[in-house]
Write an enzyme that holds these catalytic residues in place. Structure first.
Site, short mmCIF file in Angstrom:
data_model
loop_
_atom_site.label_atom_id
_atom_site.label_comp_id
_atom_site.label_asym_id
_atom_site.label_seq_id
_atom_site.Cartn_x
_atom_site.Cartn_y
_atom_site.Cartn_z
N GLU A 67 -2.91 60.10 2.17
CA GLU A 67 -4.26 59.98 1.57
C GLU A 67 -4.63 58.73 1.29
O GLU A 67 -5.52 58.37 0.35
CB GLU A 67 -4.90 60.98 0.41
CG GLU A 67 -4.30 62.57 0.68
CD GLU A 67 -4.61 63.47 -0.33
OE1 GLU A 67 -5.00 62.99 -1.48
OE2 GLU A 67 -4.71 64.73 -0.18
N GLU A 122 -0.32 69.15 2.79
CA GLU A 122 -0.57 69.83 1.63
C GLU A 122 -1.42 70.89 1.76
O GLU A 122 -2.68 70.52 2.46
CB GLU A 122 -1.07 68.40 0.92
CG GLU A 122 -0.58 67.99 -0.40
CD GLU A 122 -1.15 66.90 -0.98
OE1 GLU A 122 -2.18 66.95 -1.84
OE2 GLU A 122 -0.39 65.58 -0.85
#
Length: 932
Positions: free
Chosen positions: A531, A624
């Site tokens: 991220e 995720e």
């Protein structure tokens, strides 16, 4: 020998196409040399003889360090200047947009220029390597000098986490907030240890190998700055040889500087992994100097490629012969007596002060393949490489590895040894709950064992390199691993995170990380970022990704690369760089369902189809997913009607107690429930599987209540107790296991006559619920349904019973009953015997029971623990994310009926260890563990 002041290493790579000739020695002499090599390849139990010590020693330095942590920072021995920290928002959503770095110019002398050369061995371009300046900074500082009296300092053993004992910081304006776990992990500390070096070791090379130190580590030996490493999750080495005092006492001093506001989770503090003194001859196999790769793998044969890097620290060129044999390796790391295969001997010359790399290949017939249970077995081998100078053995190096094939199919997923393996994975942070960041093999093994019971077969290392021993465990147990290195690149998530050193250290960190881990068969993929803020910077971000991808391919051409993306879309440049598409939450959609309307932040529709269309040749993985939230055994009413909803005060969340309901329907603002994730993955079969956020609760990031100490994300709580979500995953991941689980508990004295929904989690396909013997209907799962719900049940005390069915046949049953007042304690232990080595642990569960022998699910009794015999209590916990009792405490309240106590053996002391739990008004309980 190289001059240490230069600290530059020149690497010469032999052309891999060159054919290496046999020795010109006579056949008799050559055969004799081979025999000597084979004789040295004995089982591990025989390796500690004098001959082996003359080749290579790896000596643990974990015991008896002197430790001191500053209350303030009076010294000026800083790695670099840091920006001022302003406007900290400790409770921002985890998917908040990273921001640009703040430019900082050094206003005073810093030590960075003396530390940077430590990483030169991992900078491929010699022109980019660092030259150490003149001078010896810090040599006059008292703590680095042998004459300094550290008798008043604390004595500690490594691995050591200085912060885990607390106390916790409480309140809104705490010095360390919920994000970093409210523990004192920040600050500057020193470790000192004396080393005795024998005169008989004159002429040897000496290295300090650090598996992990948090963070900005700098090392002095006998008053001289040797080197260091800033990244707290890296494993690294410094060369002690130039400053060793032969035949005398040597003073080692290590300074750590762990800044506050440097992490999004609990980083721990201290030298929290193992430390070693490695002693070799001057010509030796380099640090992480072997690479074993397997190809053309089938049940009948496999090709094994071997690469060996040899380092010459002597002042003369050397002619070296390299002999490598392969043996099998069992679960206890015992090497087989008979070799499986041997590489053709290689000869090479190594110039003084340089490296040489040699390569060879062989074929193994009918190999024992490494693969994930339950359908495969994680067999392992070990390559034992011996270096000869003439007829003299000068080094011996062991490389455990596995033989297995990997194939990544964009339309169907991952194949291990040509068997399709669906990833049933979890994300794991590095802390071990009440033990903190200090690594312990048994604690890590216990985590993996409970995850395997759930049906988990894969681990994503979030978001940093793990302890190397953890990968030894995943190798042995057969887990598939995504090995991840960075949570940030040049853009920051917290003011003082890794972005401060990324520009100067990313190459060294990536290469060292991969050389350390690339022989592990459990590692199937390299993740180079999580991220990262560069998702938002278009071509500039993609260029950084391309650079990291190129470095990774130079180190390991075979495994795929990836980065995990929660923002980048299919039409952006970043996703096209890596080999595999890893999506965080985007596959299921982010804040896209009606229940999430009005929330601020990233908003994304489900994107599996769009990514699959844009990248038809790339496998997609849900790296995720979920980010569901719950507190074990806590329930709030009413219950959400849909399958997924964000936690809100009064709907899933209780702001007064800072607890989240265990109906397992509630999520972080950007997340989805397990039910929604299962449905999304099942409806997109080309996705290779996914990784839950998260497998275990962890210290820090306590979304949604940052007044707490630890997360609510785990399928398993911080103490290792199973939440209801465990059974939801087990039902889906282990469809052949006969199981059924009822929630909630059935002790609700204040809810008589009120609607109290009952949910059933089962691997069956239908179930019938009974309340006090009366049927409440039989229900069958529909398409993309993963639980059975009876949302109109009116509470009355008594017994709830469920009978599950599969294919029309009875499958499993579960019963919950209304309990009476607490009357007694009950203790159970995970293992009856532990090793008396001062490291092994016993995990004791204490339950609060009523007079009928039932667990009281709302009990909160205060419990005191005592231990007798050769053991000691290390920590206690109850899984309550709001509990601020320090972890080392020998007293703790039960949280919804359960408490954990962790007991460690005492080194060298055999015998019975009795642990007793007491609570006023309750019958006490004891359990005995045997230390052997």
């Amino acid at each position: 020998m190289m001059k240490f002041s230069n600290r530059r290493i020149t690497m010469i790579v032999k052309n891999s196409s060159v054919l290496f000739t046999k020795s010109v020695l006579s056949k008799i002499y050559f055969a004799l040399a081979i025999a000597v090599s084979i004789a040295s390849c004995t089982p591990r139990s025989d390796l500690e003889d004098a001959d082996q010590k003359n080749l290579r020693e790896r000596i643990s330095l974990n015991d008896e360090w002197r430790f001191m942590k500053y209350e303030s920072n009076p010294d000026s021995l800083i790695y670099d200047e840091r920006p001022e920290v302003e406007n900290i928002n400790d409770s921002k959503d985890a998917d908040s947009k990273p921001t640009e770095a703040v430019e900082v110019k050094s206003s005073k002398k810093v030590l960075k220029d003396w530390i940077l050369p430590t990483g030169n061995a991992f900078i491929l371009d010699p022109s980019k390597r660092y030259v150490c300046p003149e001078g010896d900074p810090g040599s006059d500082f008292p703590f680095v000098q042998a004459s300094f009296d550290d008798g008043s300092w604390e004595t500690v053993n490594l691995p050591h986490d200085w912060a885990i004992k607390g106390p916790f910081f409480e309140g809104e304006d705490a010095e360390v907030g919920g994000g970093m776990g409210r523990l004192p992990s920040h600050g500057v500390a020193w470790y000192r240890k004396k080393l005795d070096i024998s005169e008989s070791d004159r002429g040897k090379s000496f290295f300090l190998d650090v598996d992990g130190a948090m963070s900005y580590a700098m090392v002095w030996l006998n008053g001289h700055l040797v080197g260091g490493w800033p990244y707290g999750y890296a494993s690294w080495r410094v060369d002690l040889t130039p400053y060793i005092i032969q035949g005398g006492e040597n003073q080692l001093a290590i300074r750590l500087d762990n800044p506050n506001h440097s992490s999004r989770w609990y980083p721990g503090g201290g030298i929290y992994r193992n430390v070693w003194l490695t002693k070799t001859n001057q010509v030796h196999v380099d640090h992480w100097g072997t690479f074993v790769n397997t190809r053309d793998v089938s049940p009948s044969a496999a090709t094994v490629d071997l690469e060996v890097t040899i380092k010459n620290e002597s002042e003369a060129s050397e002619n070296i012969r390299v002999i490598t044999h392969i043996f099998t390796l069992d679960q206890d790391d015992r090497i087989s007596a008979e070799k499986v295969a041997e590489f053709e001997p290689l000869e090479t010359s190594v110039n003084a002060g340089e490296h040489t790399r040699v390569q060879s290949s062989l074929m193994i017939e009918n190999p024992l393949l490494w693969g994930p249970p339950p359908t495969q077995t994680p067999h392992r081998y070990v390559a034992i490489t011996t270096l000869f100078r003439g007829d003299e053995q000068i080094d011996r190096y062991e490389t455990p590895f596995g033989i297995r094939s990997l194939r990544f199919d964009a339309d169907s997923g991952i194949y291990v040894n040509e068997e399709h393996i669906y990833l049933k994975g979890v994300n794991q942070h590095h802390d071990l709950g009440a033990l903190g960041a200090a690594f312990n093999t048994r604690a890590a093994e216990r985590q993996l064992e409970i995850l395997r019971e759930m049906g988990c077969n894969a681990i994503r290392m979030a978001h940093n390199p793990p302890d190397p021993v953890l990968l030894e465990l995943t190798d042995k147990m057969g887990f598939l691993v995504i090995d991840e290195i960075f949570d940030s690149w040049e853009r920051k998530k917290t003011p003082l995170d890794f972005h401060l050193v990324f520009p100067e250290w990313h190459e060294q960190d990536v290469r060292s990380f991969m050389r350390r881990d690339r022989n592990h068969p459990s590692v199937i993929m390299w993740s180079l970022g999580n991220e990262v803020g560069e998702q938002y910077t278009g071509e500039d971000g993609a260029a950084i990704a391309q650079n990291l991808h190129a470095i990774a391919k130079e180190e390991d051409p075979g495994r795929p690369t990836t980065i995990s993306m929660n923002f980048a879309k299919p039409d952006m440049p970043l996703p096209g760089v890596m080999d595999v598409i890893n999506l965080n939450y985007q596959g299921e959609g982010i804040r896209d369902a009606p229940a999430y309307a009005g929330l601020q932040g990233i908003r994304t529709s489900p994107l599996y189809p769009a990514f699959h269309k844009a990248f038809p040749d790339k496998l997609i993985i849900s790296s995720e997913n979920a980010a569901a939230l719950s507190s074990r055994g806590e329930y709030t009413f009413p219950v959400a009607e849909g399958v997924s909803a964000p936690v809100k005060d009064g709907l899933g969340g209780n702001p007064e107690t800072a607890q989240v309901s265990s109906y397992e329907l509630y999520t972080a603002p950007f997340g989805s429930s397990a039910d929604k994730v299962f449905g999304s993955l099942d409806s997109h079969p080309y996705v290779g599987g996914g990784f839950v956020w998260s497998g275990w609760d962890y210290i820090g990031e306590p979304t949604p209540y940052y007044s707490a100490r630890s997360s609510y994300y785990g399928v398993i709580d911080l103490a290792g107790f199973k939440k209801n979500r465990f059974y939801l995953y087990q039902a889906n991941w282990r469809p052949d296991l006969k199981m059924v689980h009822i929630l909630p508990h059935w002790t609700w004295p204040d809810r008589v006559g009120e609607v109290t929904p009952v949910h059933v989690l089962t691997s069956g396909d239908e179930a019938e619920l009974f309340l006090n013997g009366k049927s409440l209907r039989r229900k069958k799962k529909g398409e993309y349904e993963y639980r059975l719900r009876w949302d109109d049940v009116v509470y009355e005390p008594g017994e709830l019973k469920v009978v599950a069915y599969k294919n029309g046949e009875e499958w499993a049953e579960d019963v919950v009953k209304t309990t009476e007042a607490p009357a007694a304690l009950r203790t159970t232990v995970d293992r009856q015997e532990i090793m008396a080595d001062g490291k092994d642990l016993a995990f004791i569960t204490v339950e609060v029971m009523d007079g009928n022998g039932l667990l009281v699910p709302v009990a909160s009794n205060q419990i005191e623990f005592t231990v007798e015999g050769p053991g000691e209590i290390v920590a206690t916990d109850n899984g309550d994310p709001t509990n601020f009792t320090p972890f080392p405490s020998h007293e703790r309240k039960a949280f919804n009926g359960l408490v954990l106590v962790i007991v460690r053996s005492k080194p060298g002391e055999n015998g019975s260890i009795q642990i007793t739990a007491k609570s006023p008004g309750l019958e006490e309980a004891s359990v005995v563990v045997y230390g052997k």
